[in-house]
Design an enzyme around this catalytic site. Structure first.
Site, short mmCIF file in Angstrom:
data_model
loop_
_atom_site.label_atom_id
_atom_site.label_comp_id
_atom_site.label_asym_id
_atom_site.label_seq_id
_atom_site.Cartn_x
_atom_site.Cartn_y
_atom_site.Cartn_z
N HIS A 1 -9.87 1.88 -0.61
CA HIS A 1 -8.41 1.71 -0.51
C HIS A 1 -7.92 1.06 -1.80
O HIS A 1 -8.09 -0.14 -2.02
CB HIS A 1 -8.06 0.85 0.69
CG HIS A 1 -6.59 0.80 0.99
ND1 HIS A 1 -5.66 1.48 0.24
CD2 HIS A 1 -5.88 0.15 1.96
CE1 HIS A 1 -4.45 1.26 0.72
NE2 HIS A 1 -4.56 0.45 1.76
N PHE B 1 2.02 -3.32 4.72
CA PHE B 1 2.41 -4.53 5.42
C PHE B 1 3.91 -4.52 5.69
O PHE B 1 4.70 -3.96 4.93
CB PHE B 1 2.06 -5.77 4.60
CG PHE B 1 0.58 -6.08 4.55
CD1 PHE B 1 -0.30 -5.46 5.41
CD2 PHE B 1 0.09 -7.00 3.65
CE1 PHE B 1 -1.66 -5.75 5.38
CE2 PHE B 1 -1.26 -7.30 3.60
CZ PHE B 1 -2.14 -6.69 4.46
N CYS C 1 0.80 -1.23 0.00
CA CYS C 1 0.00 0.00 0.00
C CYS C 1 0.83 1.28 0.00
O CYS C 1 0.27 2.38 -0.01
CB CYS C 1 -0.95 0.00 1.19
SG CYS C 1 -2.05 -1.44 1.20
N HIS D 1 -3.68 7.82 6.36
CA HIS D 1 -3.80 6.54 5.64
C HIS D 1 -5.19 5.97 5.91
O HIS D 1 -5.87 5.54 4.98
CB HIS D 1 -2.70 5.58 6.11
CG HIS D 1 -2.66 4.30 5.35
ND1 HIS D 1 -2.50 4.25 3.98
CD2 HIS D 1 -2.76 3.00 5.76
CE1 HIS D 1 -2.51 2.99 3.59
NE2 HIS D 1 -2.66 2.21 4.64
N LYS E 1 -10.61 7.59 2.47
CA LYS E 1 -10.88 6.25 1.95
C LYS E 1 -12.32 5.79 2.13
O LYS E 1 -12.73 4.78 1.54
CB LYS E 1 -9.92 5.24 2.59
CG LYS E 1 -8.49 5.37 2.08
CD LYS E 1 -7.60 4.28 2.64
CE LYS E 1 -6.21 4.31 2.01
NZ LYS E 1 -5.41 5.48 2.40
N GLU F 1 -2.01 4.68 13.66
CA GLU F 1 -1.80 5.99 13.03
C GLU F 1 -2.20 7.13 13.95
O GLU F 1 -1.48 8.13 14.06
CB GLU F 1 -2.58 6.07 11.72
CG GLU F 1 -2.32 7.38 10.97
CD GLU F 1 -2.88 7.38 9.57
OE1 GLU F 1 -2.45 8.24 8.77
OE2 GLU F 1 -3.75 6.53 9.26
#
Length: 371
Positions: A301, A358, A139, A266, A296, A277
């Site tokens: 996403h 990830f 991502c 994010h 998002k 976050e």
């Protein structure tokens, strides 16, 4: 030796479930439009909420049309002196799936159309680029692509870099996130106490970065990287890596927390991401609390394309001096954050945009108005 080159975004374009171009997308975000659909075809015996583009064409074909528009509307006549940088987590995986499901075997699958650099391979059938590079870091793919573009322009290696973040919907990715139990059956609600999970989506963002400033340029001021390597799929709960990436971006841009007017988070809507976050933001932005929202819940996403798409959103925040709302945020769970509940007009000079992936792979980008 300090290099004094600046890096400017002089053109951008996009398509997503939120709109067929940047203007439509930004309007959808600001007006908190319903853009996510419920689908039962990707995961067996399960409804999931996903983001589909409305144009019924292959995403690569739409991309070709937009590249033609870029040549018509920029100072470039061709790409012979342009570096192509692709960010993608899917690459040509959806093409492989389509052929496999159609033929029930792998014999007609072209490996060159499957890998992460399948997008650059596809574009190079029509255009001649000086060179190309492809990033696949889940991502953060297109955020890393933008960081690389900034670096090579700053060092004087290239004057023109075309960054494309792109991902199509794929059974492999949708089912993969379903196996992790992080998909939502409804439009996602980042940072809300009653969150259910994320929405996988498709789309692309195109950005032309150059070393010359034009009338409506947005500057890519800072890039920050980090890797906390806490877990294969989950970020460190205290947001150690996220905080480090944001601080590194501030350092790279020679800015402080007081300069940031808005954070494009994010914000995937998963429990692990939201807590990590927000803890990172609270830890870094102690005295100055900039507005924070995730977009998002409207764009979904788009995985490897998210960094590029949200770079465009961040650029439009600066151009329009408008901070978008965080749709679906009805019950706050973590206090201390200056959430953007409704869309507001505001004086914003710098925007920080986060992309996390990830393995604790983190990228923060800072965009600013040119002086």
């Amino acid at each position: 030796m300090k290099i004094n080159n600046n890096v400017f975004i002089n053109y951008f374009d996009s398509i997503s479930c939120a709109g067929n171009n940047p203007e439509e997308m930004f309007e959808s975000i600001c007006q908190k439009k319903d853009t996510i659909c419920i689908d039962s075809s990707y995961v067996k015996d399960k409804d999931v909420a996903i983001g589909k583009v409305s144009i019924k064409k292959d995403l690569n074909d739409i991309l070709l049309e937009r590249i033609e528009n870029l040549l018509l509307n920029t100072n470039l006549k061709d790409f012979k002196n342009t570096l192509l940088v692709i960010g993608s987590s899917v690459g040509g995986m959806n093409e492989t799936e389509r052929l496999f499901f159609k033929n029930k075997n792998y014999k007609k699958i072209n490996p060159k159309k499957h890998s992460i650099d399948a997008i650059s391979y596809f574009l190079k059938q029509k255009y001649k680029f000086y060179d190309d590079v492809s990033f696949s870091t889940a991502c953060t793919s297109s955020a890393n692509a933008l960081g690389y573009a900034k670096e090579v322009i700053l060092k004087g290696i290239y004057k023109n870099v075309l960054v494309i973040g792109i991902d199509s919907l794929s059974y492999t990715t949708v089912c993969g996130f379903s196996a992790l139990s992080v998909l939502s059956s409804k439009p996602c609600t980042p940072f809300d106490k009653n969150r259910e999970g994320m929405n996988v989506s498709e789309g692309f963002g195109i950005l032309l970065l150059q070393n010359i400033k034009e009338e409506n340029s947005i500057e890519l001021c800072g890039v920050g990287y980090s890797s906390d390597a806490h877990h294969m799929t989950q970020p460190h709960p205290d947001g150690i890596g996220a905080k480090k990436a944001m601080q590194n971006a501030l350092n790279d841009a020679s800015l402080t927390i007081d300069d940031i007017g808005y954070i494009n988070a994010h914000g995937t809507g998963t429990y692990a991401n939201d807590f990590s976050e927000l803890n990172a933001i609270n830890s870094l932005f102690v005295n100055k609390k900039p507005k924070v929202s995730s977009t998002k819940s409207v764009t979904g996403h788009s995985l490897g394309a998210a960094g590029a798409i949200e770079a465009i959103i961040s650029s439009m925040v600066l151009q329009k001096q408008t901070i978008p709302a965080n749709k679906g945020l009805n019950e706050i769970q973590i206090e201390g954050i200056n959430y953007s509940i409704e869309t507001t007009s505001s004086n914003v000079n710098y925007v920080l945009s986060n992309s996390f992936a990830f393995g604790g792979n983190n990228v923060s980008l800072i965009f600013g108005l040119t002086k």
